[in-house]
Design an enzyme around this catalytic site. Sequence first.
Site, PDB file in Angstrom:
ATOM      1  N   CYS A   1      21.528-115.753 -31.150  1.00 23.49           N
ATOM      2  CA  CYS A   1      22.925-115.402 -31.407  1.00 23.49           C
ATOM      3  C   CYS A   1      23.243-113.917 -31.265  1.00 23.49           C
ATOM      4  O   CYS A   1      24.411-113.551 -31.121  1.00 23.49           O
ATOM      5  CB  CYS A   1      23.335-115.875 -32.798  1.00 23.49           C
ATOM      6  SG  CYS A   1      23.375-117.671 -32.953  1.00 23.49           S
TER       7      CYS A   1
ATOM      8  N   CYS B   1      23.276-112.815 -37.846  1.00 22.66           N
ATOM      9  CA  CYS B   1      22.071-113.580 -38.148  1.00 22.66           C
ATOM     10  C   CYS B   1      21.590-114.213 -36.847  1.00 22.66           C
ATOM     11  O   CYS B   1      22.368-114.392 -35.904  1.00 22.66           O
ATOM     12  CB  CYS B   1      22.353-114.654 -39.201  1.00 22.66           C
ATOM     13  SG  CYS B   1      23.613-115.866 -38.742  1.00 22.66           S
TER      14      CYS B   1
ATOM     15  N   HIS C   1      32.212-118.966 -31.659  1.00 23.09           N
ATOM     16  CA  HIS C   1      31.009-118.155 -31.442  1.00 23.09           C
ATOM     17  C   HIS C   1      30.384-118.518 -30.090  1.00 23.09           C
ATOM     18  O   HIS C   1      29.580-119.447 -30.012  1.00 23.09           O
ATOM     19  CB  HIS C   1      30.042-118.421 -32.599  1.00 23.09           C
ATOM     20  CG  HIS C   1      28.684-117.832 -32.472  1.00 23.09           C
ATOM     21  ND1 HIS C   1      28.401-116.688 -31.751  1.00 23.09           N
ATOM     22  CD2 HIS C   1      27.491-118.243 -33.001  1.00 23.09           C
ATOM     23  CE1 HIS C   1      27.100-116.416 -31.840  1.00 23.09           C
ATOM     24  NE2 HIS C   1      26.530-117.350 -32.581  1.00 23.09           N
TER      25      HIS C   1
END
Length: 403
Positions: free
Chosen positions: A92, A389, A359
């Site tokens: 991510c 994260c 996202h």
Amino acid sequence: MAECFIYDAVRTPRGKGRKRDGSLADATPLRLTDAVLGAIRERTGIDTAEIDDVILGCVEPVGEQGANIGRLAALNAGYDESVPGFQINRFCSSGLEAVNLGAAKVKAGDADLIVGGGVESMSRIAMGAAGGAWSTDPQIAIDTHFVPQGIGADLIATMYGYSRRDVDAFAVESQRRAKAAWDGGYFAKSIVPVKDVVGVTMLDHDEHMRPDTTVESLGELAPSFKKMGESFGFDAVAIQRYPEVEKIEHVHHAGNSSGIVDGASAVLVGSAEAGERLGLKPRARVVTSVSIGSEPCIMLTGPAPSAKKALARAKMSVSDIDLFEINEAFASVCLLFMEQMGIGHDKTNVNGGAIAFGHPLGATGGMLVGTMVDELERRGLGTALITLCVGAGMGTTTIIERV
């Protein structure tokens, strides 16, 4: 060591990552990157032969996103053939890590100008399409107590006492702030529309937002990870790693977790000398960047340790940071970050986040950099800390300072 400056930052709108109704579902990953790389060239007016590299984060680098999309994106956008490119995958935080790598090369004197950012077409390349050993090979899955990320998010909520109402209230506030930011034109400086091959606009706004969301409407949604936790045995795996937990309370669902969307981002970083030579005005300075490893079962607790390490490296304290931006992968992740950092929501994710916007995996980190550069300028503030994260237990943080 030389300093590195941010000269420009752009992003596409985030389109719903669904084939049936996502406005960017017909846009290939190269179409998405063409929008942002083209905007960097047009907005700065630079000869692209001056760019030393294009670094793109991509979490699922297969199919249309495979075969080194960094280089292919540069070629497709009409950059000079002398411009190389590559893709990176730190899950991510890939887009932020791409910017960080570019900044590191500039600081080391190995490059003058680099474009960093990322791309993810989640409507065309499904999450998990690249496969991998972590979830399928017992040799590593057993030792690391592998569970899906949603179980980790619910485990955080259980261990730190965040109720269903707590996470839902955070999600509603994300939606409210996102709408206020759009209505106020706060993203106008960075958003570039995605157009089709004949120049017709496919999307010019973030289409995942649900501004009418309320705590009551979210309360009607069933937890997304309860079945996989209880019926598929993942709760038992997590409790084996955290035996102090008697039972995991499943509080996350689609409304308080990050949305699946398509998008791309690009950030132009470079040295002071390159900026002066090319007539570019610096907008911010990259102070420092850090990536750390964290416990892989719970997985999502890396932002605070990475932020604290970045602050220590920069010889700064929490009070030196004006704005914080943490990717809203799940509401509990943000609540934990604010608690561990001792900061309030008044200076964190001030324009909403991925719960409202979505996202786009490899692109998100670059998007957050642009959001913070714009917001520092809009508010006349000095510093921002950006963090995400990361899957498999990691955290990435970057600190920037407005020039």
